[in-house]
Motif scaffolding. Structure first.
Motif, PDB file in Angstrom:
ATOM      1  N   CYS A 263      21.256  31.730  43.309  1.00  0.00           N
ATOM      2  CA  CYS A 263      20.208  30.936  43.924  1.00  0.00           C
ATOM      3  C   CYS A 263      20.578  29.465  43.822  1.00  0.00           C
ATOM      4  CB  CYS A 263      18.893  31.201  43.180  1.00  0.00           C
ATOM      5  SG  CYS A 263      17.561  30.090  43.629  1.00  0.00           S
TER       6      CYS A 263
ATOM      7  N   ARG B 196      14.437  27.102  48.287  1.00  0.00           N
ATOM      8  CA  ARG B 196      15.414  27.948  47.626  1.00  0.00           C
ATOM      9  C   ARG B 196      16.292  28.726  48.582  1.00  0.00           C
ATOM     10  NH1 ARG B 196      14.352  29.040  42.004  1.00  0.00           N
ATOM     11  NH2 ARG B 196      13.039  27.289  41.482  1.00  0.00           N
TER      12      ARG B 196
ATOM     13  N   MET C 139      18.568  32.058  48.387  1.00  0.00           N
ATOM     14  CA  MET C 139      18.709  33.161  47.434  1.00  0.00           C
ATOM     15  C   MET C 139      19.509  34.319  48.010  1.00  0.00           C
ATOM     16  SD  MET C 139      14.861  33.446  46.006  1.00  0.00           S
ATOM     17  CE  MET C 139      14.116  33.160  47.583  1.00  0.00           C
TER      18      MET C 139
ATOM     19  N   VAL D 268      21.104  30.086  38.507  1.00  0.00           N
ATOM     20  CA  VAL D 268      20.509  29.151  39.465  1.00  0.00           C
ATOM     21  C   VAL D 268      21.188  27.787  39.441  1.00  0.00           C
ATOM     22  CG1 VAL D 268      18.380  27.983  40.162  1.00  0.00           C
ATOM     23  CG2 VAL D 268      18.276  30.277  39.183  1.00  0.00           C
TER      24      VAL D 268
END
Ligand code: UDP
Ligand code: MG
Length: 318
Positions: free
Chosen positions: A122, A164, A166, A195
């Motif tokens: 992510c 985001r 992802m 992340v």
């Protein structure tokens, strides 16, 4: 071919939608020229807008086959919008972003590189400044993150946003959390994964006005605390123990005063203070219990998180 789904929750965004679409078009064209193995889909969620947002989405999806939309039967909130987007996105990668260009599309190529080449699950942005936001708001935000991270096991990163990029794996993990009281900042962090935070300066809304009043934000932060921490429940026991201790010391003091110095104890004020103090504590703690009970109540009802009233033809064919 890899499909990138871009989810955009929209609530009364008629002013910025055309600007957003133009910006996004540029980025999509740029990315397609750099990588020949990617496709895009734009999935707009119309969260019960009262302006022309839905009409504009209908027109966009007629003219551009990459554009899909889901329209809710009423305003269910951004959290529900994001959830609906994640549930209906078909992509191998999924992006969530705001329509107001506060989440600059120009970050998407970098995010794509981090996720597809550098092994992150992510990529997200983190604001390092709160430029353009009122002082009180920033102060409350700062305090919220401080308290939240003290009392919750789930780390809530200050300045982290819902912007985001992802992988499908992470999206599926988020979808497996079907709770009704959704607090995405906590959910994103709870599922874990690797992340990448990209830091940037806050950008102000391109047009239109924010739907978040101070009060709404404040209630949302309480939502976060109740959803990701049970510490307030323990507060009741703590306060109970403390007041017992105070009462105990008080009793000793009174006994000594009366026996050793022969002073008479002033009854009425002492009793009134004690009644108000203990009564207040009890109500406060019952209130906290009530909060958790009401959340549990809503969860057990198992209501759907959103209700769709209309979609573009692509989704209705599915
Ligand atoms: N939004 C939504 N439902 C709501 C409120 C907001 O889908 O009930 C969307 C809104 O259209 C925007 C995003 O959520 O795309 C962020 O909203 P906003 O810009 O008002 O919030 P802020 O940036 O001030 O936090
Ligand atoms: Mg905004």
């Amino acid at each position: 071919m890899k499909l990138i789904s871009v989810i955009v929750p929209c609530y009364n965004e008629q002013e910025v939608l055309p600007l957003y679409y133009d910006e996004m078009n540029k980025i999509m064209a740029q990315m397609k020229s750099e990588h020949d193995d990617i496709e895009f889909e734009l999935l707009f969620i119309n969260d019960g807008s009262k302006d022309n947002t839905l009409k504009m989405l209908r027109e966009l999806s007629e003219k551009d086959k990459r554009v899909r939309y889901i329209s809710f039967s009423r305003n269910f909130g951004k959290e529900a919008g994001m959830y609906a987007g994640l549930e209906n996105a078909k992509g191998d990668y999924v992006v969530i972003m705001d329509a107001d260009l506060q989440h600059p599309p120009a970050f998407i190529p970098d995010m794509y590189n981090y996720v597809s080449k550098e092994g992150y699950d992510c990529a997200t942005t983190r604001r390092v400044s709160r430029k353009g936001e009122s002082k009180i708001r920033s102060w409350f935000a700062m305090k919220f993150y401080k308290i939240m991270n003290k009392i919750s096991q789930t780390e809530i990163v200050d300045g982290a946003q819902d912007f985001r990029f992802m992988t499908r794996q992470m999206v599926d993990a988020i979808l497996s959390m079907k709770e009704y009281n959704r607090f995405s900042k906590g959910i994103f962090s709870w599922v874990g994964f690797n992340v990448k935070y990209i830091e940037y300066e806050n950008v102000e809304r391109a047009a239109g006005t924010t739907a978040w009043s101070f009060w709404k934000l404040f209630m949302y932060s309480l939502e976060g605390i109740f959803a990701f921490s049970t510490a307030p429940l323990a507060l009741a026991s703590l306060l109970g123990v403390l007041s017992c201790l105070v009462a105990f010391i008080w009793i000793i003091v009174i006994i000594i005063k009366t026996l050793a110095f022969g002073e008479s104890v002033q009854g009425f004020p002492t009793i009134m203070c004690a009644i108000f103090f203990i009564g207040g504590l009890q109500l406060f703690c019952t209130g906290i219990l009530g909060q958790y009970l009401s959340k549990t109540y809503l969860e057990t009802k198992n209501r759907p998180i959103y209700i769709i009233s209309e979609t573009d033809k692509n989704t209705s064919e599915k």
